[in-house]
Design an enzyme around this catalytic site. Sequence first.
Site, PDB file in Angstrom:
ATOM      1  N   GLY A 271     -33.237   8.385  76.403  1.00  0.00           N
ATOM      2  CA  GLY A 271     -32.782   8.733  75.052  1.00  0.00           C
ATOM      3  C   GLY A 271     -33.201   7.668  74.060  1.00  0.00           C
ATOM      4  O   GLY A 271     -33.111   6.464  74.332  1.00  0.00           O
TER       5      GLY A 271
ATOM      6  N   LEU B  93     -29.931   6.875  68.095  1.00  0.00           N
ATOM      7  CA  LEU B  93     -29.414   5.589  67.637  1.00  0.00           C
ATOM      8  C   LEU B  93     -28.955   4.738  68.805  1.00  0.00           C
ATOM      9  O   LEU B  93     -29.234   3.540  68.860  1.00  0.00           O
ATOM     10  CB  LEU B  93     -28.263   5.821  66.664  1.00  0.00           C
TER      11      LEU B  93
ATOM     12  N   GLY C 179     -29.728   4.938  72.225  1.00  0.00           N
ATOM     13  CA  GLY C 179     -30.784   4.537  73.145  1.00  0.00           C
ATOM     14  C   GLY C 179     -31.851   3.687  72.475  1.00  0.00           C
ATOM     15  O   GLY C 179     -32.349   2.715  73.058  1.00  0.00           O
TER      16      GLY C 179
ATOM     17  N   HIS D 174     -17.420  21.994  62.339  1.00  0.00           N
ATOM     18  CA  HIS D 174     -17.507  21.573  60.945  1.00  0.00           C
ATOM     19  C   HIS D 174     -17.279  22.788  60.040  1.00  0.00           C
ATOM     20  O   HIS D 174     -17.881  23.831  60.259  1.00  0.00           O
ATOM     21  CB  HIS D 174     -18.896  20.975  60.702  1.00  0.00           C
TER      22      HIS D 174
ATOM     23  N   SER E 203     -22.699  19.337  53.237  1.00  0.00           N
ATOM     24  CA  SER E 203     -21.678  18.300  53.109  1.00  0.00           C
ATOM     25  C   SER E 203     -20.322  18.885  52.712  1.00  0.00           C
ATOM     26  O   SER E 203     -20.233  19.749  51.847  1.00  0.00           O
ATOM     27  CB  SER E 203     -22.103  17.287  52.058  1.00  0.00           C
TER      28      SER E 203
ATOM     29  N   ARG F 233     -10.972  18.871  58.429  1.00  0.00           N
ATOM     30  CA  ARG F 233     -11.988  19.745  59.005  1.00  0.00           C
ATOM     31  C   ARG F 233     -11.430  20.812  59.950  1.00  0.00           C
ATOM     32  O   ARG F 233     -11.770  21.980  59.843  1.00  0.00           O
ATOM     33  CB  ARG F 233     -12.983  18.916  59.837  1.00  0.00           C
TER      34      ARG F 233
ATOM     35  N   HIS G 132     -20.455  21.107  65.810  1.00  0.00           N
ATOM     36  CA  HIS G 132     -21.142  19.999  65.173  1.00  0.00           C
ATOM     37  C   HIS G 132     -21.257  18.761  66.058  1.00  0.00           C
ATOM     38  O   HIS G 132     -22.249  18.049  66.028  1.00  0.00           O
ATOM     39  CB  HIS G 132     -20.354  19.663  63.910  1.00  0.00           C
TER      40      HIS G 132
ATOM     41  N   GLU H 269     -23.291   9.594  71.746  1.00  0.00           N
ATOM     42  CA  GLU H 269     -22.535  10.846  71.859  1.00  0.00           C
ATOM     43  C   GLU H 269     -22.412  11.283  73.323  1.00  0.00           C
ATOM     44  O   GLU H 269     -21.535  12.078  73.678  1.00  0.00           O
ATOM     45  CB  GLU H 269     -23.199  11.939  71.004  1.00  0.00           C
TER      46      GLU H 269
END
Lengths: 251, 641
Positions: free
Chosen positions: B41, B44, B46, B267, B285, B331, B402, B426
């Site tokens: 991976g 971010l 990995g 989401h 958003s 949410r 999400h 994650e």
Amino acid sequence: MSTNMTIHLRYWRQSGPTAKGYFEDRTLSTVNEHMSFLEMLDVLNEELQLEGKDPVEFDYDCREGICGSCNLVINGQAHGPKKGTACCQLHMRNYSDGDHITIEPPRASAFPVIKDLVVDRSAFDRIIEAGGYVSVKTGSAQEANARPIPKNDADLAFDYAACIGCGACVAACPNASASLFTSAKISHLSHLPQGDVERSNRVVAMVEQMEEEGFGDCSNFGECEAVCPKEISIAAIADMRRDYARAVLQG
Amino acid sequence: MISLDAKIPEGPLEQKWSRHKKDMKLVAPNNRRKYEVIIVGTGLAGGAAAASMAEMGYKVKSFCIQDSARRAHSIAAQGGINAAKNYPNDGDSVWRLFYDTIKGGDYRSREANVYRLAEVSNSIIDQAVAQGVPFAREYSGLLANRSFGGAQVSRTFYARGQTGQQLLLGAYQAMMRQVELGGIEYFTRHEMLEVVIIDGKARGVITRDLVTGEICRHEADAVILATGGYGNVFYLSTNAKNSNVTAAWRAHKKGALFANPSFVQVHPTCIPVSGDYQSKLTLMSESLRNDGRVWVPRTKGDNRHPNDIPEDERFYYLEEKYPSFGNLVPRDVASRNAKVVCDQGLGVGETGLAVYLDFRDAIARDGKDVIAAKYGNLFDMYANIAGEDPYSQPMRIFPAVHYTMGGLWVDYNLMTNIPGLFAAGEANFSDHGANRLGASALMQGLSDGYFVLPSTIGNYLADVKPGTRYGTDHEAFETAAKQAQDSIDRLLNINGKRTIIDFHRTLGRIVWDKIGISRTKEGLEEAIADIRSLRDEFWTNVYVPGEKNNYNKYLEFAGRVADFFELAELMAMDALDREESCGCHLREEFQTEEGEAIRNDEEFNYVSAWEFKDRNGVLEEELHKEVLNFEFVELKQRSYK
Ligand SMILES: Cc1cc2nc3c(=O)[nH]c(=O)nc-3n(C[C@H](O)[C@H](O)[C@H](O)COP(=O)(O)OP(=O)(O)OC[C@H]3O[C@@H](n4cnc5c(N)ncnc54)[C@H](O)[C@@H]3O)c2cc1C
Ligand code: SF4
Ligand code: FES
């Protein structure tokens, strides 16, 4: 209510890097105006598979215009007709019933075909590898606000940093030059004080790597800027040339 | 028997990480190059881990599915990243970031992990700025912040709407520098299919070269899985199309525990599905809910154009039900209520699975220019995808899957229960409990990759004899490679009549309907039965095209869908076990009359960690419980009234 269209497709088939490629034709009669361009290709592939045929390979991941995976050349135009839009964000409502659409991979010797519409863009990684970074080790950074950066500089750096590495600029360029991609990274970093330190070494290393990979020269056609989904400004190329000349002169 | 020791260091909360760093064993710099670490991976988590460990001197092998590390799914994150810098001087602190995250997760995460996350957050921003990440700035030249859901302070750093892209490019560039320096061996278009375990320790992986189809063997002293979340089990989600559970799931089948699989975040503001051909969902958003009003027609089957429906025939259900929070409820509440009105047949659009988000009143109040200045890019994005002008008619929105809070169980050192096998980002379950706050996934991925793993891996490797090599012809490699090859052959040999996407879409509908926004015992039991029968059909009737020795995207998908089938069943089991409502997990049996969640701390204050068992060919999962101890915060019921 959404409407269905008939679309006549012609797409590139090539079983492997050294195989001879050819065009294949097929008409789709259930193209919905709300589909994205890639969803239309999904539908094509479902049809092909139900007939026991091989689907057409094409690259994609995010389908949101940010990962840079998709890179189709549509009716001769990289990413298709919509300005500032990657082809995964192109919707079929931009076409009309009965349209003919030709889909090709980007053609460049530095991007050899892997299969069908999928090409090898690892040359881009090697250009970044040559110097597209700030040499800072994890944990050795100073406090983030210790060095203010004028908002305009940061915004300008961002404009260049927005490049998604898709390669459309190469596909559109008559010389298959990678100048827009390469200069976008150089301009991103040289507009920031963090990146300014290695400016000279970076520009030389990256430009030379670009040449080594077999990309062509830039002759100011400007086609790259016109197809770039992130609308990266061609001003970056002029900056890159100036920096390169200066760095080489300094030796 | 599996021991679920979270290995949380002793001492006061604020000193745990610093003490642990002091106490951990180290590998001397000149010894590090004798150790090889596999990192699967390049998101971010990995990407940051690969760059940092190679800088330290370890020999790193990095793998990703895409044609470049820069294209990992992290690239798509929009909103921002949290840190406790307190630049706006609005009372933020490490403690407050920690507290908001624990509370936002509805008290289903570990205090010590979350505190460390908050503590490390500031260094992430320093690191990113030093790499040249062009964060938004004020005219003073200093960094800008904005506020995000679930917090009363402004602590979110952002780079326009492309924060994930810029942070990932920072990590990617740091990685590429190490590739150039020889610290990282870099494998793109490779998919990890099996973990190799020798003498109880992770010693390597089996990958498939996605261009040639070759099954490859890689040996190392430790393996890190940073392979992202499993939201695509729902088929439609905001995740990138290649996001999958395969690496984590295959590790699970080799003994790694899978924690809280049913904790999935939905989401509330995504562009709705327009038809069967839909391949993914696009997030918008949630800041839109600051000015947009959410409504549906009061009467079923009201097909009039929304602009023709008079005020008193509009059902502003959030405003009516939650008078004090109105359209700004959290949410999970917003998502759940959209589903409720659509279930009642009040949904709008061609599919009936959408609600209106209306800016008419905001435009009348503030003028079109003001609204355009605030949300222009979002309105353009909507117009491009939906083909309608949100300035002149309401947007249609619907919730979408999400983020997955569940993942591989890890201890404080981010090591799974298999020694030498780590999980980050994650892909692990570690920091978000039953609900993740906005802008905290990027923070966690980078915290794991830049700061936690580079320390904790040394503690593990210090006990591994340098240069230990079993050779890739070792029996364990043979068996794992054969397993990988056999499952590919099996898929290609079925030659059935239904396509992979057809199966995946059907599976996704079951999971969405019954293991989605709200769950019931009955529905979950039905889901298990439905998933099993669809899975049986998959293994006899799926059509997998093409060959194994060539680029074949659909073959890749087939393997991933097969794993999603097994995961989906475990999600249902986990949701059945948890007879309470917490965070994103709403069991309809456990709510108040007004529809508020009833959490049960007496009985369910634990992390569920599932162990895969093969009992004479019958696959079963056994539940282990890691009870959560709250020493530093008081457990409270969330309320939005
Ligand atoms: C649309 C969207 C917006 C978001 N916005 C935000 C936000 O504003 N703020 C925030 O904090 N979070 C946000 N998130 C969440 C956040 O982006 C992710 O949780 C995070 O980026 C995950 O990072 P990661 O490193 O764990 O995994 P990923 O980035 O998913 O990377 C996974 C990597 O693993 C590789 N991989 C996977 N399986 C295999 C395999 N079998 N073999 C080899 N390689 C494999 C992939 O190729 C990839 O390189 C958002 C998510 C989405 C979908
Ligand atoms: S400069 Fe534009 S066209 Fe070229 S790779 Fe970057 S985003 Fe694509
Ligand atoms: S698929 Fe990611 S940019 Fe098109």
